[in-house]
Design a protein around this motif. Structure first.
Motif, short mmCIF file in Angstrom:
data_model
loop_
_atom_site.label_atom_id
_atom_site.label_comp_id
_atom_site.label_asym_id
_atom_site.label_seq_id
_atom_site.Cartn_x
_atom_site.Cartn_y
_atom_site.Cartn_z
N LYS A 92 0.83 -1.20 0.00
CA LYS A 92 0.00 0.00 0.00
C LYS A 92 0.87 1.26 0.00
N LEU A 93 0.48 2.22 -0.84
CA LEU A 93 1.21 3.46 -0.97
C LEU A 93 0.53 4.59 -0.21
N LEU A 94 -0.76 4.80 -0.47
CA LEU A 94 -1.52 5.83 0.23
C LEU A 94 -3.01 5.68 -0.04
N ASP A 95 -3.82 6.40 0.74
CA ASP A 95 -5.27 6.49 0.52
C ASP A 95 -5.58 7.87 -0.05
N ALA A 96 -6.67 7.97 -0.79
CA ALA A 96 -7.05 9.25 -1.39
C ALA A 96 -8.56 9.37 -1.47
N TYR A 97 -9.02 10.62 -1.59
CA TYR A 97 -10.46 10.87 -1.73
C TYR A 97 -10.93 10.63 -3.16
N GLY A 98 -10.04 10.84 -4.13
CA GLY A 98 -10.44 10.67 -5.51
C GLY A 98 -9.27 10.74 -6.47
N LEU A 99 -9.54 10.36 -7.71
CA LEU A 99 -8.53 10.34 -8.77
C LEU A 99 -8.87 11.44 -9.77
N LEU A 100 -7.86 12.28 -10.12
CA LEU A 100 -8.07 13.36 -11.09
C LEU A 100 -7.60 12.99 -12.49
N GLY A 101 -6.80 11.93 -12.60
CA GLY A 101 -6.33 11.49 -13.91
C GLY A 101 -4.83 11.34 -13.95
N VAL A 102 -4.29 11.38 -15.17
CA VAL A 102 -2.85 11.19 -15.39
C VAL A 102 -2.29 12.42 -16.10
N LEU A 103 -1.28 13.03 -15.49
CA LEU A 103 -0.59 14.18 -16.09
C LEU A 103 0.58 13.67 -16.91
N ARG A 104 0.67 14.13 -18.17
CA ARG A 104 1.75 13.70 -19.06
C ARG A 104 2.72 14.86 -19.27
N LEU A 105 4.01 14.58 -19.09
CA LEU A 105 5.04 15.61 -19.25
C LEU A 105 6.14 15.10 -20.17
N ASN A 106 6.68 15.99 -20.98
CA ASN A 106 7.85 15.67 -21.80
C ASN A 106 9.11 15.95 -21.01
N LEU A 107 10.06 15.04 -21.06
CA LEU A 107 11.39 15.28 -20.51
C LEU A 107 12.38 14.79 -21.56
N GLY A 108 12.78 15.70 -22.44
CA GLY A 108 13.61 15.30 -23.57
C GLY A 108 12.79 14.42 -24.50
N ASP A 109 13.32 13.23 -24.78
CA ASP A 109 12.60 12.29 -25.66
C ASP A 109 11.66 11.39 -24.88
N ASN A 110 11.70 11.47 -23.56
CA ASN A 110 10.87 10.58 -22.73
C ASN A 110 9.57 11.26 -22.32
N MET A 111 8.53 10.45 -22.18
CA MET A 111 7.25 10.94 -21.69
C MET A 111 7.06 10.45 -20.26
N LEU A 112 6.87 11.39 -19.35
CA LEU A 112 6.64 11.04 -17.95
C LEU A 112 5.15 11.05 -17.66
N HIS A 113 4.70 10.10 -16.83
CA HIS A 113 3.29 10.03 -16.44
C HIS A 113 3.18 10.12 -14.92
N TYR A 114 2.26 10.96 -14.46
CA TYR A 114 2.02 11.11 -13.03
C TYR A 114 0.55 10.88 -12.73
N LEU A 115 0.30 10.01 -11.77
CA LEU A 115 -1.06 9.79 -11.28
C LEU A 115 -1.39 10.93 -10.32
N VAL A 116 -2.51 11.65 -10.58
CA VAL A 116 -2.88 12.81 -9.76
C VAL A 116 -4.06 12.45 -8.88
N LEU A 117 -3.88 12.59 -7.56
CA LEU A 117 -4.89 12.15 -6.58
C LEU A 117 -5.27 13.28 -5.64
N VAL A 118 -6.53 13.30 -5.22
CA VAL A 118 -6.99 14.25 -4.20
C VAL A 118 -6.79 13.61 -2.83
#
Length: 635
Positions: free
Chosen positions: A85-111
């Motif tokens: 288990k990592l953490l508990d949250a009230y809700g999920l807002l989605g996935v934020l996508r970011l460019n870092l050079g040639d790589n695409m980073l993905h972040y799970l965004v939680l409330v």
């Protein structure tokens, strides 16, 4: 929690609460941290993976190697013991996508933190106070940009609705639009880009992801005898041209303006709903306020008259389509750049196709309402708008059908569309309130009417502060004498510092939230040139394919380009009367006709599409400047 505690916005930190209702002992689950996030930290080459499960569903989401899958209950149980288990949250807002050079980073965004602001029908509305970003590559390598986006989301300006029934209120829709259809209004859907990664893998976002609205939501419960009325004020800030005060002004080519806000004054009583809408937005021309702004209002038009016209027209066509008839209240005054901007606004309206059916009322707020004395709103402004308000009416429906519709809106603006605009909108909102109360049967006792007026007056002030904090960094200026002046002074100083030194990073964070950071490349430049704004949300792979096949959906057009050079300071040395007052404008426009090239002498006299001008001698070539330049080069 009691209803009163919710109204005060008590922070939610308690576990699930069950309240017993009625003789049938029906249980109702209160909102809590119903999302659990697990991760698997196997050593390479095994991929990092994250599992999201929610209390009211048997299945779960699996994020691994950039992909998303929905696992059944059996599949979840088979792998669950491999995760911690990592953490508990009230809700999920989605996935934020970011460019870092040639790589695409993905972040799970939680409330991870929220506060209740009240209940509307079967749904409870919450303000986001805390969010968490989880790297789906387990490599948080772009923390600086993530922290800025987190700061924006945690600012207290974002709201979502939740219902124990599973079907929650869509905050992006006003009461009338909710009756017409249930499609989210994308103008006020702020985390739309965060849904896209999940939609790409056919995840039903309605089952898993929250929808965020940005702006202000105020809810109060008012008891009328044995009935319970809900008084609400909802200000929805558009995300189509979002940003901070000096970074985003005026309009874009699509006719979308800065700081566009739809404010709904709505009352719920049993199965009846009464709603009144007003809108505000920056002046729909291309203008800006360049340079350091310290208590000044320097305004510069960034396009000429003809180049402003198409966007101006699009803006009012869109407003008519969405809201019906329009009347403009222009609150700009005569000081500094305001007068020039106001005159340009009036000139464009007179010259466009909307002049006949979109009246403008000019009301110099600073001149007419000095020291917070609002009697001129009643004696001067109200008579000019009374007939329009009577014609446009307000929305009303009961359990059986829609009984009345609002057929038009007042569009109010000042320079920032904050302090002055909010004061005038509050005035007209309170003017319409008595009619709303009357149709709901709540106007029989003057004491009840006074109570509603007090509540809505307070809510208009608080919603004004909320919009002002997003756009300008502080609450609204009140313009009142005595005590209000001191508060206004402090807020003005804060605004100056905020706008000039911190807004650029906030602007970048807003852009990343709305578009992701996938548009920072050569591909992005091609996509912007070839595709519409709405398609820019697509994945890089799709954008690349569309750019490669642009010839299938674009048509080439032959254009004329006029190329020349202009010596800026050369004319100053002429003694000749003929060239002394030579202007760039005359030279540019006359060049094609005076040229001896045959194809430019056509009868149609088709104008030049693009002028490409190289400027010479930007600084006058006198002895002092040449000597100064020589020293600079030498050093």
């Amino acid at each position: 929690q009691t209803e009163r505690e919710r109204e005060r916005g008590k922070r939610l930190s308690c576990p699930a609460i069950c309240s017993i209702e009625g003789a049938g002992c029906r249980e109702k689950m209160a909102f809590s941290k119903g999302y659990r996030i697990y991760h698997k930290l196997d050593p390479p080459p095994s991929p990092y993976s994250v599992v999201v499960e929610t209390r009211n569903r048997e299945d779960c989401l699996l994020f691994e190697s950039g992909a998303v899958a929905v696992l059944s209950s059996a599949e979840k149980e088979a792998i669950k013991n491999m995760y911690t288990k990592l953490l508990d949250a009230y809700g999920l807002l989605g996935v934020l996508r970011l460019n870092l050079g040639d790589n695409m980073l993905h972040y799970l965004v939680l409330v991870t933190g929220c506060m209740s602001v009240g209940k509307i029908q079967d749904s409870e509305v919450f303000r986001v106070t805390s969010t968490e970003f989880i790297s789906l590559q387990n490599e948080p390598s772009d923390e600086e940009r993530i922290s800025e986006v987190r700061k924006v989301l945690n600012s207290g300006s974002f709201y979502f609705a939740w219902s124990s029934s599973g079907v929650s209120l869509d905050l992006s829709l006003n009461a009338h639009r909710r009756m017409q259809d249930h499609t989210t209004d994308n103008r006020f859907f702020w985390n739309q880009s965060l849904h896209l990664h999940l939609k790409h893998y056919d995840v039903n976002c309605d089952d898993w992801v929250l929808r965020l609205m940005c702006g202000g939501v105020e809810i109060r419960t008012i008891y009328a005898a044995h009935k319970q009325a809900k008084a609400c004020l909802i200000s929805r800030l558009s995300c189509e041209r979002a940003g901070t005060r000096f970074n985003v002004r005026g309009t874009n080519d699509d006719g979308q303006v800065a700081n566009f806000v739809e404010t709904e004054q709505v009352i719920f009583l049993d199965d009846c709903v009464s709603s009144f809408i007003q809108i505000r937005g920056s002046i729909p021309l291309f203008w800006e306020q360049p340079g350091l702004q310290v208590g000044s209002h320097r305004v510069r038009m960034s396009r000429g008259f003809e180049a402003n016209a198409p966007a101006f027209d699009r803006h009012y066509r869109t407003l008519k389509k969405l809201y019906g008839k329009q009347t403009i209240i222009n609150l700009l005054g005569v000081k500094e750049g305001e007068h020039m901007l106001s005159k340009a606004f009036q000139s464009h309206l007179k010259a466009c196709d909307h002049a006949a059916d979109v009246p403008m009322v000019n009301f110099d707020y600073h001149q007419q309402v000095k020291g917070g004395k609002t009697d001129r709103l009643v004696t001067v402004l109200k008579p000019k708008l009374e007939k329009f308000l009577d014609e446009c009416d307000f929305f009303y429906c009961d359990s059986s059908a829609v009984k009345r519709c609002q057929t038009g809106t007042i569009r109010t603006n000042c320079l920032d569309c904050l302090d002055r605009t909010n004061s005038v909108q509050a005035f007209f909102g309170l003017e319409m309130l008595s009619k709303q109360l009357n149709i709901l049967g709540l106007a029989e006792k003057q004491q009840m009417v006074t109570r509603f007026q007090e509540v809505f007056r307070s809510m208009w002030s608080m919603c004004g502060d909320s919009i002002s904090k997003i756009y300008a960094g502080t609450g609204a200026l009140e313009g009142k004498a005595k005590g209000g002046k001191l508060k206004d002074g402090a807020r003005s100083v804060t605004r100056t510092i905020q706008n000039n030194f911190f807004d650029s990073s906030k602007q970048e964070a807003i852009d990343i939230l709305l578009l992701g950071n996938t548009l920072n490349s050569d591909l992005a430049d091609k996509a912007r040139a070839l595709l519409t704004t709405s398609t820019l949300h697509a994945s890089p792979r799709v954008l690349h394919g569309m750019c490669e096949n642009y010839h299938k959906f674009t048509k080439p057009k032959r254009i004329r380009v006029c190329v020349g050079t202009w010596n800026v300071n050369g004319g100053k040395q002429f003694r000749s009367i003929a060239f002394k007052n030579q202007t760039l404008n005359d030279w540019l426009l006359d060049a094609p006709t005076k040229d001896n090239v045959q194809e430019f002498q056509d009868k149609e006299n088709r104008p030049v599409d693009i002028f490409a001008i190289g400027f010479e001698e930007m600084v006058e070539l006198n002895a002092g400047n040449i000597h100064h330049q020589s020293e600079a080069v030498g050093s």
